[in-house]
Design a protein around this motif. Structure first.
Motif, PDB file in Angstrom:
ATOM      1  N   GLY A   1      63.432   3.853  29.411  1.00  0.00           N
ATOM      2  CA  GLY A   1      63.086   2.606  30.077  1.00  0.00           C
ATOM      3  C   GLY A   1      61.948   1.894  29.362  1.00  0.00           C
ATOM      4  N   TYR A   2      61.636   0.704  29.832  1.00  0.00           N
ATOM      5  CA  TYR A   2      60.526  -0.041  29.246  1.00  0.00           C
ATOM      6  C   TYR A   2      59.201   0.670  29.484  1.00  0.00           C
ATOM      7  CZ  TYR A   2      63.186  -4.102  27.821  1.00  0.00           C
ATOM      8  OH  TYR A   2      64.051  -4.935  27.162  1.00  0.00           O
ATOM      9  N   ASP A   3      59.124   1.437  30.549  1.00  0.00           N
ATOM     10  CA  ASP A   3      57.899   2.198  30.792  1.00  0.00           C
ATOM     11  C   ASP A   3      57.968   3.574  30.119  1.00  0.00           C
ATOM     12  OD1 ASP A   3      59.771   3.409  32.366  1.00  0.00           O
ATOM     13  OD2 ASP A   3      58.684   3.241  34.249  1.00  0.00           O
ATOM     14  N   HIS A   4      58.905   3.747  29.208  1.00  0.00           N
ATOM     15  CA  HIS A   4      59.070   4.950  28.377  1.00  0.00           C
ATOM     16  C   HIS A   4      59.578   6.170  29.134  1.00  0.00           C
ATOM     17  CE1 HIS A   4      57.154   2.509  25.442  1.00  0.00           C
ATOM     18  NE2 HIS A   4      56.005   2.501  26.091  1.00  0.00           N
ATOM     19  N   THR A   5      59.958   5.987  30.369  1.00  0.00           N
ATOM     20  CA  THR A   5      60.525   7.103  31.109  1.00  0.00           C
ATOM     21  C   THR A   5      61.881   7.475  30.507  1.00  0.00           C
ATOM     22  OG1 THR A   5      59.529   6.138  33.046  1.00  0.00           O
ATOM     23  CG2 THR A   5      61.136   7.873  33.431  1.00  0.00           C
ATOM     24  N   ALA A   6      62.140   8.770  30.412  1.00  0.00           N
ATOM     25  CA  ALA A   6      63.417   9.232  29.884  1.00  0.00           C
ATOM     26  C   ALA A   6      64.415   9.381  31.030  1.00  0.00           C
ATOM     27  CB  ALA A   6      63.233  10.567  29.176  1.00  0.00           C
ATOM     28  N   TRP A   7      65.649   8.967  30.786  1.00  0.00           N
ATOM     29  CA  TRP A   7      66.694   9.051  31.802  1.00  0.00           C
ATOM     30  C   TRP A   7      67.921   9.711  31.199  1.00  0.00           C
ATOM     31  CZ3 TRP A   7      65.380   7.287  36.631  1.00  0.00           C
ATOM     32  CH2 TRP A   7      64.256   6.444  36.704  1.00  0.00           C
TER      33      TRP A   7
ATOM     34  N   VAL B   1      59.055  -0.472  34.560  1.00  0.00           N
ATOM     35  CA  VAL B   1      57.889  -1.351  34.559  1.00  0.00           C
ATOM     36  C   VAL B   1      57.779  -1.969  33.188  1.00  0.00           C
ATOM     37  CG1 VAL B   1      55.383  -1.435  34.753  1.00  0.00           C
ATOM     38  CG2 VAL B   1      56.685   0.038  36.276  1.00  0.00           C
ATOM     39  N   LYS B   2      57.605  -3.264  33.130  1.00  0.00           N
ATOM     40  CA  LYS B   2      57.309  -3.852  31.825  1.00  0.00           C
ATOM     41  C   LYS B   2      56.172  -4.842  31.938  1.00  0.00           C
ATOM     42  CE  LYS B   2      60.860  -7.448  31.425  1.00  0.00           C
ATOM     43  NZ  LYS B   2      62.046  -7.833  30.648  1.00  0.00           N
ATOM     44  N   CYS B   3      55.634  -5.211  30.796  1.00  0.00           N
ATOM     45  CA  CYS B   3      54.467  -6.071  30.777  1.00  0.00           C
ATOM     46  C   CYS B   3      54.881  -7.482  30.392  1.00  0.00           C
ATOM     47  CB  CYS B   3      53.433  -5.551  29.792  1.00  0.00           C
ATOM     48  SG  CYS B   3      52.848  -3.926  30.224  1.00  0.00           S
ATOM     49  N   VAL B   4      54.275  -8.447  31.036  1.00  0.00           N
ATOM     50  CA  VAL B   4      54.470  -9.842  30.669  1.00  0.00           C
ATOM     51  C   VAL B   4      53.153 -10.295  30.049  1.00  0.00           C
ATOM     52  CG1 VAL B   4      54.798 -12.150  31.572  1.00  0.00           C
ATOM     53  CG2 VAL B   4      56.133 -10.256  32.482  1.00  0.00           C
TER      54      VAL B   4
ATOM     55  N   THR C   1      53.180 -18.288  35.805  1.00  0.00           N
ATOM     56  CA  THR C   1      53.997 -17.213  35.258  1.00  0.00           C
ATOM     57  C   THR C   1      54.667 -16.452  36.395  1.00  0.00           C
ATOM     58  OG1 THR C   1      52.510 -17.006  33.405  1.00  0.00           O
ATOM     59  CG2 THR C   1      53.993 -15.170  33.805  1.00  0.00           C
ATOM     60  N   LYS C   2      55.987 -16.384  36.270  1.00  0.00           N
ATOM     61  CA  LYS C   2      56.747 -15.699  37.316  1.00  0.00           C
ATOM     62  C   LYS C   2      57.329 -14.414  36.743  1.00  0.00           C
ATOM     63  CE  LYS C   2      58.188 -19.774  39.906  1.00  0.00           C
ATOM     64  NZ  LYS C   2      58.021 -20.866  38.921  1.00  0.00           N
ATOM     65  N   PRO C   3      57.676 -13.474  37.584  1.00  0.00           N
ATOM     66  CA  PRO C   3      58.378 -12.296  37.070  1.00  0.00           C
ATOM     67  C   PRO C   3      59.690 -12.731  36.428  1.00  0.00           C
ATOM     68  CG  PRO C   3      57.702 -11.957  39.345  1.00  0.00           C
ATOM     69  CD  PRO C   3      57.469 -13.397  39.030  1.00  0.00           C
ATOM     70  N   PRO C   4      60.210 -11.919  35.497  1.00  0.00           N
ATOM     71  CA  PRO C   4      61.406 -12.308  34.733  1.00  0.00           C
ATOM     72  C   PRO C   4      62.578 -12.739  35.605  1.00  0.00           C
ATOM     73  CG  PRO C   4      60.528 -10.231  33.928  1.00  0.00           C
ATOM     74  CD  PRO C   4      59.702 -10.605  35.099  1.00  0.00           C
TER      75      PRO C   4
ATOM     76  N   LEU D   1      50.354  -8.615  32.526  1.00  0.00           N
ATOM     77  CA  LEU D   1      50.600  -8.340  33.919  1.00  0.00           C
ATOM     78  C   LEU D   1      51.777  -7.385  33.931  1.00  0.00           C
ATOM     79  CD1 LEU D   1      49.692  -9.342  36.657  1.00  0.00           C
ATOM     80  CD2 LEU D   1      51.214 -11.252  36.424  1.00  0.00           C
ATOM     81  N   LYS D   2      51.692  -6.382  34.774  1.00  0.00           N
ATOM     82  CA  LYS D   2      52.815  -5.456  34.844  1.00  0.00           C
ATOM     83  C   LYS D   2      53.744  -5.887  35.958  1.00  0.00           C
ATOM     84  CE  LYS D   2      50.762  -1.191  33.210  1.00  0.00           C
ATOM     85  NZ  LYS D   2      50.156   0.067  33.655  1.00  0.00           N
TER      86      LYS D   2
END
Lengths: 1121, 275
Positions: A727-733, A760-763, A803-806, A846-847
């Motif tokens: 994932g974007y937060d580097h979690t392995a799935w 979780v990703k950063c803007v 700035t809005k979330p994606p 911002l996360k």
């Protein structure tokens, strides 16, 4: 969601843990010590033992905690002896740090504490900036300090080399005593309370933890330097203030209970890494109250609460005062902090104790304990109610009243309700709290007198006797800081132990549940298919009793019209589904629009649609439809719906109809090609045999892609169905074998194997400033400048407020904070400078977080940067699958125990490197290649099934001083990608010389690539020009790849516009052809025969002996199909 | 790995090839050809036989036609039992297609209910669903549904729309995670050999000890004769949807995945064929 632990101490000081997937309390592995108090987070646990010393318990993970020490050896050339240790008086020391300013001899390095050990002896680093050096590792320069090169020139007067040595933290899985060398006299009195938290401080590096402690005399201490690399921290520093209790939340809000103050003071630590600065205790009153009904259990003795953003849940734990059982507060949500009911944990211990513990155990202070919650929400635990009646207690704020604190405005705060009356006696230490229940106020607020703490004394013998083997354990302390409670997967703690697992209740375990492999289940599937065969096989020509009708869904959408000026226009849309003569359904999508007052329409046959993809658009809920023709044009049909729900309804319906018309259902096959878009959406395509070979190659713009739920940054697979993602937060799935998820609900989605996934990703936004002679740097720019707040390019205005979330699925989980770690570095306030824009600027971020679902299960605990799975094609179910990965810190890891049955594997094996790595790939014959962060390539020697981690790294020089960023190894081909987007092929690889000889340039304009088990090459191209538009991030397929032409000839362009990642490593079409499982050798022999039959020259053999003649192999395959 | 969803699909799309022939004593104007049809196992005879009726009425005089009813080897077929159940109970282990005799006269009043319109079937179907939900959730789920949801269940069955039906039925198959299952399992056990129409009792999916009840537990409890003695030979077949699930199968799983659309688990117990 991975399992996590609830920690508790029983009244005898023994520490137990309870896993969220377990049913029994397990005694902590290290039982040498008895504890008064523990405070846990996910990674570790801190505690105060009965000897009043502080201990930390670090779990043994797969990745060792190691630290690299380095020092430099410096030498100067002199005409007599050449390079020697004699340096000029003005030179640096013979041994120094990198700058030369600090004297650092090898033997000056000592281990910081007994909990560390050396991993090996000192050795020389033979690598400079990604280039291998000569043996000995010397780098040369004209003089100190200067630029060093690996080549010795005529004017090289000085040289130096880097020595490195690793030390490793060894005290894992045991209680490691925190020793204080430096301030023995500063800690006069023993600690009384300890709390750990702060694992999610947004502007601190990952792995930082805050440990706070309070001594018996009420002095507050902070442990400096505690992080994942240094679990013990460095030293205690005293903070101002005099407190009784301390708790730390995940965001490092510290709360402490004063012993004089009636209110609960709040401590805000402004910058903890800088020590004691900026601390101020802030009294925070309780200005409104909330009603809480406590109907089951009276006075709460202790409790802890934690909030986890990942599950959006707040967990509140408490210990009942009379029964000493641990209770969980049910129904606590951010909006309803008081929760609903208390639920007792009934789990027993793993083994009943045979004898009772020592009676010298100190009972820890019977006061409250809270962990802080994100959003400055701190939890309350202090219930009191008459046990005999279900009383609803109102909690007034006036002093001296019964307490059950909970405050409004998301600031639920424990309030040791100020007791105006002097506390009578410390009744709260009494185990027989029947009395205390009638004086709840006393019981909670009477920690006014510290002296009583020392009189906590021992437990009454009677209580100990009562604690028989059949009794439930009596608890003294609980810490839920490390315990993640997932709303979706119920805990098994609250019911007496179940004999076996319900098949319907999803198990958290990564491997397949017993219910799924059970014989009864297999038999049902088998019998159902036999029944279908028996009852339908010969009767398909019979008429159906119920006629299938044409079915239409209509609606109003907006369409991005295809004439200029392009803009959104309102259209009416109808989807017509009909049943064809063969009984299968097909569909047509009509779009009706007005053109110059004239009614017109366009239509799309859904069996021609290659992909339906959601488009990232803040203003509209829009999606795009591609057909092969529209992929060539780079101009899809774009439609937008008024609401997200409406868009998802259409997406779901259209996706289902497309799959239906193409007869695709169920999970993707093992050969599937996976890809990920820049939105994190996951798409999968079933490769046709004509994709890689055959008389008529299938163009890749005809590939059909369907979406799979979840959110990932990259995905890797192999031909045995092992699929992993990051994932974007580097979690392995790891892929569970399901399908659907996300917006694909209901029947197009599998019921099992779909789990909640979050990412979780950063803007980032950038603040741009210009220097002006009067005011210095200011936000008053020139009219031609960029916006004062902009995106990374400076072309798009972005402010903190707009700035809005994606997309609406995302929510913010942090406040704006400044990024101090962009490439190039910043000053102390986060600014970067340049003569003209694009700098100076500072980057704020911002996360934001998405919660979705999909066929993915988390593989805790290591977070990853890259993965590669061996593209094996010889199918043996039991055989281990080699899987290599790079952690997000750059450690190289090798996963053990990965099989087709258990794709998640069991544990990580750490493979040492001298620097952080960024990319890794393993080929079909266990060739492991990797790229280090400095852009250099490495080959791992001697990797085999018996020796999964290999033996050593060989440094491979990069092509023409390019910094590499990605490597991919197929069957025999090795390709690398450099940071300028060039693709290189490794020439001259033979079985006896697997490192190869030179790099050949193949192409530019590449972002990412994937080399498959047939040595096929697929890439994400940076820019592709279509007839109507340009697309960035396009899937491309290398055509003409042959054994003699491994680099291929040209590119075939597929789906594109926003693609980030692709993996074709599952597509080994030849696997299906090999009915009998072959070993690699047999396989090789077969292919050689094949080549001989075809009359291939011997030269080819000698040149690429491992290589299978793909085209012919696949030709045969095509015939077979 | 196969998914549990596929079971729902297989159950829904189960079809029985059937040959309808007119009863020999019916008076016709010309010879009545047999009529072949694939009957959905989960539906009801009178719901899916409009074509059959039309086919045979063509060859009959109007005055000869009264209410249609069906019979298999002398047994009148109850339209209010799902078709799959009728087949399993009376005709499993026989050669396909299933041969059903069509009658228009001498309605067997004591054996069959009248079915004058589709509304009667709908009422019966909805009554079953409500009864099942009373057992599963104290009627809470079905009562919370809107009228249109009820209609969607029925329309889904009537028009053979699997998605449409399951979009709603899904909710009827849920239960609170802490409960591990339904309150009681809605089931009916039919025996071809007895006079009693069926057995229905209260039966919980989870034992008091927490372990899951199995199909075997259910039979032991309510119909011990269906289970072979310890040493003896299994003399009966326990059929659901034309298959014999193992007795170890958890009853909760069966209820969730192998219930008929009326939400009941219709279990047939028939003598094992001797060959």
């Amino acid at each position: 969601m991975p399992s996590s632990l609830l920690w508790a101490v029983d009244i005898f000081g023994r520490v137990y843990t309870l896993s969220t997937v377990g049913q029994y309390w397990e005694l902590c592995k290290d039982t040498q010590l008895e504890f008064k108090r523990v405070s846990a987070v996910k990674q570790c646990c801190w505690g105060i033992a009965c000897d009043h010393q502080v201990y930390t318990y670090v779990f043994s993970g797969d990745v060792p905690i190691r630290y690299q020490e380095e020092t430099y050896e410096n030498q100067r050339w002199n005409p007599v002896g050449g390079f020697c240790e004699k340096l000029l008086p003005s030179d640096r020391w013979q041994w120094s740090d990198v700058s030369g300013l600090k004297h650092q001899q090898l033997d000056s390095f000592t281990l910081p504490s007994p909990h560390w050990e050396w991993e090996s002896d000192w050795y020389v680093d033979e690598n400079i900036g990604g280039e291998p050096t000569e043996k000995g590792g010397w780098t040369y320069a004209i003089d100190f300090p200067s630029t060093y090169t690996k080549d010795k020139k005529w004017n090289s007067c000085v040289r130096r080399r880097r020595w490195i040595r690793y030390r490793r933290y060894k005290s894992r899985d045991i209680w490691a005593k925190i020793v204080s060398h430096d301030e023995p006299d500063q800690l006069p009195d023993p600690f009384n309370d300890i709390s750990i938290g702060g694992w999610e401080i947004t502007d601190e590096p990952l792995g930082r933890l805050s440990v706070w402690a309070v001594s018996l005399q009420g002095r507050v201490w902070f442990r400096r330097g505690v992080n994942s690399h240094n679990p013990c921290g460095t030293s205690w520093i005293e903070m101002v203030g005099e407190m009784m209790m301390v708790t730390v939340g995940l965001n490092n809000q510290v709360r402490a209970a004063g012993r004089v103050q009636a209110l609960l003071p709040v401590l805000r630590a402004v910058s903890l890494d800088k020590g004691t600065q900026g601390l101020n205790w802030e009294g925070k009153g309780l200005n409104s109250a909330l009603k809480v009904t406590v109907s089951t259990s009276p006075v709460w003795q202790t409790g802890s609460a934690t909030e986890f953003c990942s599950a959006s849940t707040i967990s509140v734990w408490g210990i009942g005062c009379d029964d000493r059982a641990i209770y969980f507060r049910q129904g606590v949500t951010p909006s309803e902090l008081s929760g609903k009911t208390w639920k007792a944990i009934v789990s027993g211990r793993e083994s009943d104790r045979s004898q009772t513990g020592s009676s010298t155990s100190l009972l820890s202070a019977g006061c409250f304990f809270t962990d802080d919650i994100q959003n400055q929400t701190s939890a309350v635990i202090q219930g009191d109610a008459d046990p005999s009646s279900d009383t609803e207690l109102a909690v007034p704020t006036s002093p001296g009243s019964a307490l059950l604190g909970a405050a409004a405005k998301a600031n639920l705060e424990m309030k040791p309700s100020a007791n105006a009356n002097p506390p009578a006696e410390p009744q709260w230490i009494n185990i027989d709290l029947k009395e205390a229940q009638k004086q709840p106020v006393l019981s909670v607020s009477s920690f006014a007198d510290t002296s009583s703490l020392s009189s906590l004394g021992t437990f009454s013998v009677a209580a100990e006797d009562a604690y028989g083997a059949d009794e439930h354990p009596l608890w003294a302390w609980v810490s839920g800081g490390g315990c993640l409670v997932d709303l979706h997967s119920p805990l098994k703690w609250f019911t007496p132990n179940l004999g076996c697992l319900s098949s319907s209740v999803q198990s958290l375990s990564l491997s397949i549940t017993p219910a799924q492999t059970a014989a009864w289940r297999k038999q049902i599937f088998q019998q159902l298919s036999e029944r279908t065969k028996r009852e339908l096989e010969n009767f398909r020509h019979y008429e159906q009793a119920i006629e299938q009708s044409v079915w239409v869904k209509t609606g109003a959408l907006q369409w991005w019209r295809n004439w200029k000026p392009h803009k959104w226009m309102d259209v009416r849309v109808a989807l017509e589904q009909f049943t064809g003569s063969d009984g299968m359904r097909d569909s047509i999508l009509f779009i009706y629009y007005m053109y110059h007052e004239e009614k017109k329409y366009i239509h799309v046959f859904l069996n021609e649609v290659t992909i339906i993809v959601e488009v990232l658009n803040e203003a509209k809920h829009s999606f795009a439809l591609y057909t092969p023709e529209r992929t060539k044009q780079r101009w899809p049909i774009r439609l937008a719906a008024a609401t997200e729900q409406e868009m998802h309804d259409w997406l779901s319906l259209l996706t289902m109809s497309c799959c239906e018309s193409r007869r695709i259902q169920g999970p993707p096959s093992h050969h599937a090609i996976w890809s990920v878009t820049c939105k994190g959406d996951i798409f999968v395509s079933e490769p046709s045999p004509e994709l890689e070979a055959g008389p008529q190659l299938m163009p890749c713009d005809q590939m059909f892609w369907r979406q799979v739920g979840g959110h990932l940054r990259l995905i890797e697979c192999n031909s045995r169905g092992v699929v992993w993602g990051i994932g974007y937060d580097h979690t392995a799935w790891v892929y569970t074998g399901g399908y659907g998820g996300g917006f694909i609900q209901g029947l197009a989605s599998s019921a099992d194997n779909i789990y909640t996934q979050s990412d979780v990703k950063c803007v980032y936004i950038y603040e741009n400033q210009r220097w002006n002679p009067v005011t210095g740097y200011s936000s008053r720019g020139l009219p031609t400048d960029r916006y004062m707040w902009s995106d990374a390019s400076g072309l798009q205005e972005c402010t903190k407020t707009n700035t809005k979330p994606p997309s609406p699925q995302w929510s913010w989980v942090s406040d704006w904070y400044i990024d101090f770690s962009p490439t190039g570095g910043t000053d102390r306030e986060g600014w970067q400078y340049a003569a003209d824009f694009p700098a100076p600027r500072s980057c704020s971020l911002l996360k934001c977080k998405i919660v979705t679902n999909g066929p993915w299960l988390e593989v805790p605990p290591v977070t990853l940067w890259d993965i590669s799975i061996i593209p094996s094609s010889d199918a043996d179910d039991e055989e281990a699958v080699a899987l290599w990965a790079i952690s997000d810190k750059g450690d190289v890891l090798c996963r053990l125990g990965v099989t087709q049955q258990n794709p998640a594997g069991t544990s990580w094996l750490h493979v040492g490197t001298d620097q952080p790595f960024i990319s890794i790939s393993i080929g079909a014959f266990y060739q492991v290649w990797a790229i280090a962060r400095d852009g250099s390539a490495f080959y791992r020697g001697s990797v085999s099934p018996n020796k999964p981690a290999g033996d050593c790294w060989y440094h491979i020089p990069s092509p023409q001083k390019q910094k590499l960023k990605q490597v991919s190894v197929g069957r025999t081909s090795v390709f690398v990608l450099d940071k300028n987007g060039n693709l290189w092929y490794r020439q001259g690889i033979t079985p006896s010389y697997p490192q190869g000889s030179t790099w050949d340039h193949v192409s530019n304009n590449i972002r990412k690539m994937s080399v498959g088990p047939l040595d096929q090459v697929w890439v994400i191209a940076d820019k592709v020009q279509g007839s109507h538009s340009l697309s960035c991030g396009t899937v491309c397929h290398r055509t003409g790849v042959q054994p003699l032409e491994p680099k291929g000839l040209s590119w075939d362009y597929g789906i594109g516009g926003g693609w980030e990642h692709i993996t074709v490593r599952g597509n080994a079409t030849e696997a299906s052809r090999l009915a009998v499982p072959d070993t690699a050798e047999e396989n090789l022999a077969v292919s050689k025969e094949g080549e001989d039959e075809e009359g291939k020259g011997k030269t080819e053999h000698s040149k690429t002996p491992l290589m299978v003649s793909e085209s012919q192999e696949l030709d045969r395959n095509a015939v077979n199909c | 790995m196969t998914d549990d969803k596929d079971v729902l699909r297989d159950v829904w799309f189960g079809r029985i090839p059937t040959c309808f022939t007119l009863y020999q004593d019916e008076i016709t104007e010309r010879e009545a050809e047999p009529y072949y049809l694939l009957l959905p196992r989960i539906s009801y005879l009178t719901l899916v036989t409009d074509k059959v009726k039309k086919h045979f009425q063509k060859v009959m005089r109007q005055e000869e036609v009264s209410e249609i009813w069906f019979e298999y080897e002398g047994t009148p077929l109850k339209w209010h039992y799902p078709i799959g159940l009728l087949f399993d109970l009376h005709a499993s282990n026989t050669a396909l297609p299933w041969s059903i005799t069509v009658h228009f006269k001498n309605f067997p009043e004591k054996d069959l209910l009248h079915c004058h319109s589709k509304d009667v079937i709908e009422a019966h179907f909805m009554a079953c669903i409500k009864e099942a939900d009373a057992l599963k959730h104290k009627s809470q789920v079905i009562n919370e549904m809107q009228k249109k949801d009820h209609k969607q269940l029925w329309m889904g069955l009537q028009n053979d729309k699997f998605e449409q039906f399951w979009a709603i039925n899904r909710k009827l198959m849920e239960y609170p995670p802490e409960d591990n299952g339904f309150r009681y399992i809605p089931f009916r056990i039919y025996q071809a050999t007895t006079e009693r129409p069926f057995i229905q009792k209260l039966f919980r999916p989870i034992a008091s000890g927490g372990q899951l009840h199995t199909l075997g537990d259910l039979l032991k409890d309510v119909c011990p004769s269906a289970i072979a003695p310890e040493d003896g030979e299994q003399k009966t077949q326990v059929m659901i949807h034309g298959i014999e699930p193992m007795l170890e199968t958890p009853i909760q799983w069966l209820s969730e995945h192998m219930s008929y659309p009326d939400n009941f688990l219709h279990i047939s117990i028939i003598p094992r064929p001797t060959d």
